[in-house]
Design an enzyme around this catalytic site. Structure first.
Site, PDB file in Angstrom:
ATOM      1  N   GLN A  16       0.824  -1.512  -0.235  1.00 31.88           N
ATOM      2  CA  GLN A  16       0.014   0.039  -0.288  1.00 31.88           C
ATOM      3  C   GLN A  16       0.701   1.184  -0.310  1.00 31.88           C
ATOM      4  OE1 GLN A  16      -3.326   2.123   1.889  1.00 31.88           O
ATOM      5  NE2 GLN A  16      -3.037   0.259   2.884  1.00 31.88           N
ATOM      6  N   ARG A  37       7.466  -8.960 -10.253  1.00 30.92           N
ATOM      7  CA  ARG A  37       8.536 -10.247 -10.440  1.00 30.92           C
ATOM      8  C   ARG A  37       7.461 -11.279 -11.192  1.00 30.92           C
ATOM      9  NH1 ARG A  37       9.698 -13.555  -5.314  1.00 30.92           N
ATOM     10  NH2 ARG A  37       7.931 -11.952  -3.803  1.00 30.92           N
ATOM     11  N   ALA A  97      11.103  -4.464   2.090  1.00 34.01           N
ATOM     12  CA  ALA A  97      11.810  -4.843   3.184  1.00 34.01           C
ATOM     13  C   ALA A  97      13.115  -4.392   3.245  1.00 34.01           C
ATOM     14  CB  ALA A  97      11.848  -6.566   3.702  1.00 34.01           C
ATOM     15  N   LYS A 135      11.114  -4.929   8.955  1.00 37.30           N
ATOM     16  CA  LYS A 135       9.919  -5.367   8.000  1.00 37.30           C
ATOM     17  C   LYS A 135       8.755  -4.429   9.255  1.00 37.30           C
ATOM     18  CE  LYS A 135      10.273  -9.122   5.743  1.00 37.30           C
ATOM     19  NZ  LYS A 135       9.749 -10.375   4.912  1.00 37.30           N
ATOM     20  N   GLU A 138       1.567  -0.919   8.700  1.00 39.90           N
ATOM     21  CA  GLU A 138       0.717  -0.069   8.861  1.00 39.90           C
ATOM     22  C   GLU A 138      -0.155  -0.006  10.803  1.00 39.90           C
ATOM     23  OE1 GLU A 138      -1.671   2.394   6.880  1.00 39.90           O
ATOM     24  OE2 GLU A 138      -2.006   2.793   9.132  1.00 39.90           O
ATOM     25  N   ASP A 167       0.390   3.622   5.811  1.00 41.60           N
ATOM     26  CA  ASP A 167       0.897   2.861   4.582  1.00 41.60           C
ATOM     27  C   ASP A 167       0.564   4.426   3.476  1.00 41.60           C
ATOM     28  OD1 ASP A 167       1.754   1.094   5.078  1.00 41.60           O
ATOM     29  OD2 ASP A 167      -0.250  -0.293   4.934  1.00 41.60           O
ATOM     30  N   GLY A 246      -7.962  20.680  19.617  1.00 41.00           N
ATOM     31  CA  GLY A 246      -7.568  22.137  19.340  1.00 41.00           C
ATOM     32  C   GLY A 246      -8.449  22.328  20.500  1.00 41.00           C
ATOM     33  N   GLY A 247      -7.866  23.610  20.990  1.00 40.34           N
ATOM     34  CA  GLY A 247      -8.135  24.850  21.404  1.00 40.34           C
ATOM     35  C   GLY A 247      -9.972  24.946  21.557  1.00 40.34           C
TER      36      GLY A 247
HETATM   37  N1  COA Z   1      12.618 -10.236  -9.299  1.00 35.87           N
HETATM   38  C1  COA Z   1      12.795 -10.671  -8.164  1.00 35.87           C
HETATM   39  N2  COA Z   1      12.420 -10.398  -6.559  1.00 35.87           N
HETATM   40  C2  COA Z   1      12.196  -9.692  -6.348  1.00 35.87           C
HETATM   41  C3  COA Z   1      11.437  -8.728  -7.169  1.00 35.87           C
HETATM   42  C4  COA Z   1      11.197  -8.843  -8.901  1.00 35.87           C
HETATM   43  N3  COA Z   1      10.610  -8.217  -9.406  1.00 35.87           N
HETATM   44  N4  COA Z   1      10.464  -7.616  -6.751  1.00 35.87           N
HETATM   45  C5  COA Z   1      10.618  -8.238  -5.003  1.00 35.87           C
HETATM   46  N5  COA Z   1      11.583  -9.582  -5.348  1.00 35.87           N
HETATM   47  C6  COA Z   1      12.430  -9.558  -4.286  1.00 35.87           C
HETATM   48  C7  COA Z   1      12.965  -9.009  -2.954  1.00 35.87           C
HETATM   49  O1  COA Z   1      13.924  -8.611  -3.463  1.00 35.87           O
HETATM   50  C8  COA Z   1      12.578  -9.663  -1.988  1.00 35.87           C
HETATM   51  O2  COA Z   1      14.000 -10.290  -2.410  1.00 35.87           O
HETATM   52  P1  COA Z   1      15.148 -10.847  -0.640  1.00 35.87           P
HETATM   53  O3  COA Z   1      14.231 -11.018   0.180  1.00 35.87           O
HETATM   54  O4  COA Z   1      15.068 -12.275  -0.975  1.00 35.87           O
HETATM   55  O5  COA Z   1      15.936  -9.451  -1.113  1.00 35.87           O
HETATM   56  C9  COA Z   1      11.101 -10.319  -2.100  1.00 35.87           C
HETATM   57  O6  COA Z   1      10.905 -10.298  -2.576  1.00 35.87           O
HETATM   58  C10 COA Z   1      10.429  -9.695  -1.239  1.00 35.87           C
HETATM   59  O7  COA Z   1      10.486  -8.132  -0.771  1.00 35.87           O
HETATM   60  P2  COA Z   1       9.961  -7.612   0.843  1.00 35.87           P
HETATM   61  O8  COA Z   1      10.146  -6.097   0.506  1.00 35.87           O
HETATM   62  O9  COA Z   1      11.089  -8.544   1.791  1.00 35.87           O
HETATM   63  O10 COA Z   1       9.010  -8.737   0.965  1.00 35.87           O
HETATM   64  P3  COA Z   1       7.908  -9.334   2.224  1.00 35.87           P
HETATM   65  O11 COA Z   1       6.141  -9.972   1.930  1.00 35.87           O
HETATM   66  O12 COA Z   1       8.597 -10.195   3.019  1.00 35.87           O
HETATM   67  O13 COA Z   1       7.390  -8.096   3.422  1.00 35.87           O
HETATM   68  C11 COA Z   1       6.625  -5.891   3.957  1.00 35.87           C
HETATM   69  C12 COA Z   1       6.816  -6.819   2.950  1.00 35.87           C
HETATM   70  C13 COA Z   1       5.347  -4.388   3.563  1.00 35.87           C
HETATM   71  C14 COA Z   1       7.004  -6.268   5.874  1.00 35.87           C
HETATM   72  C15 COA Z   1       8.248  -5.711   4.139  1.00 35.87           C
HETATM   73  O14 COA Z   1       8.243  -4.781   2.533  1.00 35.87           O
HETATM   74  C16 COA Z   1       8.163  -3.863   4.156  1.00 35.87           C
HETATM   75  O15 COA Z   1       8.900  -3.605   5.743  1.00 35.87           O
HETATM   76  N6  COA Z   1       8.780  -2.881   3.656  1.00 35.87           N
HETATM   77  C17 COA Z   1       8.703  -1.624   3.821  1.00 35.87           C
HETATM   78  C18 COA Z   1       7.798  -0.568   4.609  1.00 35.87           C
HETATM   79  C19 COA Z   1       6.848  -0.798   3.931  1.00 35.87           C
HETATM   80  O16 COA Z   1       6.536  -0.281   2.861  1.00 35.87           O
HETATM   81  N7  COA Z   1       5.641  -1.947   5.082  1.00 35.87           N
HETATM   82  C20 COA Z   1       4.181  -1.399   4.716  1.00 35.87           C
HETATM   83  C21 COA Z   1       3.626  -1.850   3.082  1.00 35.87           C
HETATM   84  S1  COA Z   1       2.209  -1.033   2.999  1.00 35.87           S
END
Ligand code: COA
Length: 423
Positions: A16, A37, A97, A135, A138, A167, A246-247
């Protein structure tokens, strides 16, 4: 011309926060290329599905006006394509992440080498410090940013709010950072790193609560209901229920029909400037002269009594009648509107804030359009892309790959086979 026409965004966002940001930039006219991906795509495509085999509303409502290409950025050939995208685009936005792009081999240093004009914008859960590797979703951000500790009632647990301040709120902050960096690039010629952490974003939105934290050192917070109720303050800004931040004291009050309708309530603000009109409307004209009620400081310890009297009156009216009576008198009130009421509100349809969109696999649905209206750059909402719908188009038209090269990338699995073949 749209405001951001000519700006090309490499959109590596998912879920998001990041998609909110790039959707806004797309509405302002940027060409947003969402890289997903192969075969998988943004996880939200399949989350909370209401229609089988169709992209979820979670995805469609956050990814309008974008193009989608699939690309395996961990594959060697995929990295070559990714490098060409970095060369070609103005801004890269991501909310993986921490460390995910570095692990792919694309550190900030490397990105600058490839394209010194690139603006590299990220959402992360926390800024630099002890939690920077975490990680975050929201509600974690709402808790870590101070919103939960200050939301809810004094005698209940901390509460999260339905507004996605962690988010979508952080996505908004990031969008401002990006356009600011684009503006600076006009003079400096250089890109820069833009970081918006969700904790920082939520705390920024909770600024008035940090204000109150410091005011506590100088005495009780008299506009909080607990002051009039004689409940002592502890060391931290307390939860304030529906008290106004607020006030000008305000509360949510029952309206006619509240017994059956969960949203038959109004917000009512006892703005000092219109106090006398409030006294007349609710049938308490004697309060205009009464020293216990005539001035704002006198009323602060008696807010329960004040709002009980006002509620006695609002309960005889619907929330819309309260609005119709109070608005001409400049008394600030607002009905509690449900999502159902908002989705049916004609004025929101007219301004493009609520929009009906058609989608090839899910049919018609409602979404929230651009909440920011520019007079010279109106936003039209177009449907979100199917997974990889524009892979071939982007490879050939944006990056200049030949038909044979596209086939080679498909054979190597660097881009999605089906995604690319279907266009
Ligand atoms: N091709 C190949 N690999 C890809 C890719 C692509 N096009 N797009 C993503 N990936 C891989 C990433 O490189 C990552 O791999 P790695 O862990 O081996 O490095 C993997 O996909 C997943 O990424 P990640 O961000 O770790 O996803 P997650 O589902 O485990 O975590 C969140 C989700 C939201 C918790 C995390 O992304 C996060 O903390 N983000 C920052 C804060 C944030 O925006 N949070 C709110 C989300 S609304």
């Amino acid at each position: 011309m749209k405001a951001l026409e000519g700006v090309r965004i490499l959109d590596m966002t998912h879920v998001q926060s990041g998609p909110t940001c790039t959707q806004l930039l797309a509405w302002f006219g940027a060409d947003v290329i969402k890289v997903e991906r192969p075969g998988v795509g943004d996880a939200t495509r399949g989350q909370l599905r209401d229609v089988p085999d169709a992209d979820s509303l979670y995805f469609t409502m956050l990814n309008h006006n974008k193009r989608s290409m699939t690309l395996n950025t961990k594959d060697e050939k995929g990295k070559e394509v990714f490098t060409r995208l970095i060369e070609t685009c103005d801004v890269m936005v991501e909310n993986f992440a921490p460390g995910a792009l570095d692990r792919m081999g694309f550190s900030w240093e490397r990105i600058q080498e490839i394209n010194p004009r690139m603006i590299y914008a990220s959402v992360k859960g926390f800024g630099p410090g002890p939690y920077s590797e975490c990680k975050v979703y929201e509600n974690v951000a709402q808790c870590a940013g101070g919103a939960a500790s200050t939301t809810g009632f004094l005698d209940g647990p901390p509460l999260v709010t339905g507004a996605q301040i962690g988010d979508s709120g952080t996505g908004l902050h990031l969008a401002l950072g990006i356009v600011t960096a684009l503006y600076q690039r006009e003079h400096s010629g250089r890109g820069q790193r833009v970081l918006a952490s969700m904790q920082d974003g939520v705390l920024n939105l909770c600024r008035v609560k940090l204000r109150d934290q410091q005011r506590l050192a100088h005495g009780p917070l008299k506009e909080y209901s607990q002051f009039g109720e004689g409940i002592p303050f502890a060391d931290a800004t307390p939860r304030a229920g529906n008290d106004s931040g607020g006030g000008q004291p305000g509360r949510i009050l029952k309206c006619k029909g509240w017994e059956q309708d969960a949203n038959a309530y109004t917000y009512f603000i006892t703005q000092a400037a219109v106090w006398e009109k409030i006294c007349d409307v609710i049938g308490r004209p004697e309060w205009k002269e009464d020293p216990d009620f005539a001035t704002p400081p006198a009323r602060l310890p008696r807010l329960n009594e004040v709002f009980e009297a006002i509620e006695h009156w609002t309960m005889t009216k619907t929330k819309y009648e309260v609005m119709e009576i109070c608005n001409p008198l400049d008394i600030p009130v607002g009905p509690i509107l449900s999502m159902q009421e908002l989705s049916e509100e004609p004025s929101l349809r007219e301004t493009g804030t609520i929009v009906e969109v058609d989608h090839p696999t899910r049919g018609k649905y409602l979404t929230v359009g651009n909440p920011v209206k520019l007079s010279d750059s109106p936003s039209e909402v177009s449907r979100s892309p199917l997974l990889g719908e524009h892979t071939r188009e982007i490879l050939q038209d944006v990056l200049g790959y030949s038909e044979e090269e596209v086939s080679g990338l498909r054979e190597a699995g660097a881009v999605g086979r089906e995604d690319c073949a279907t266009t």
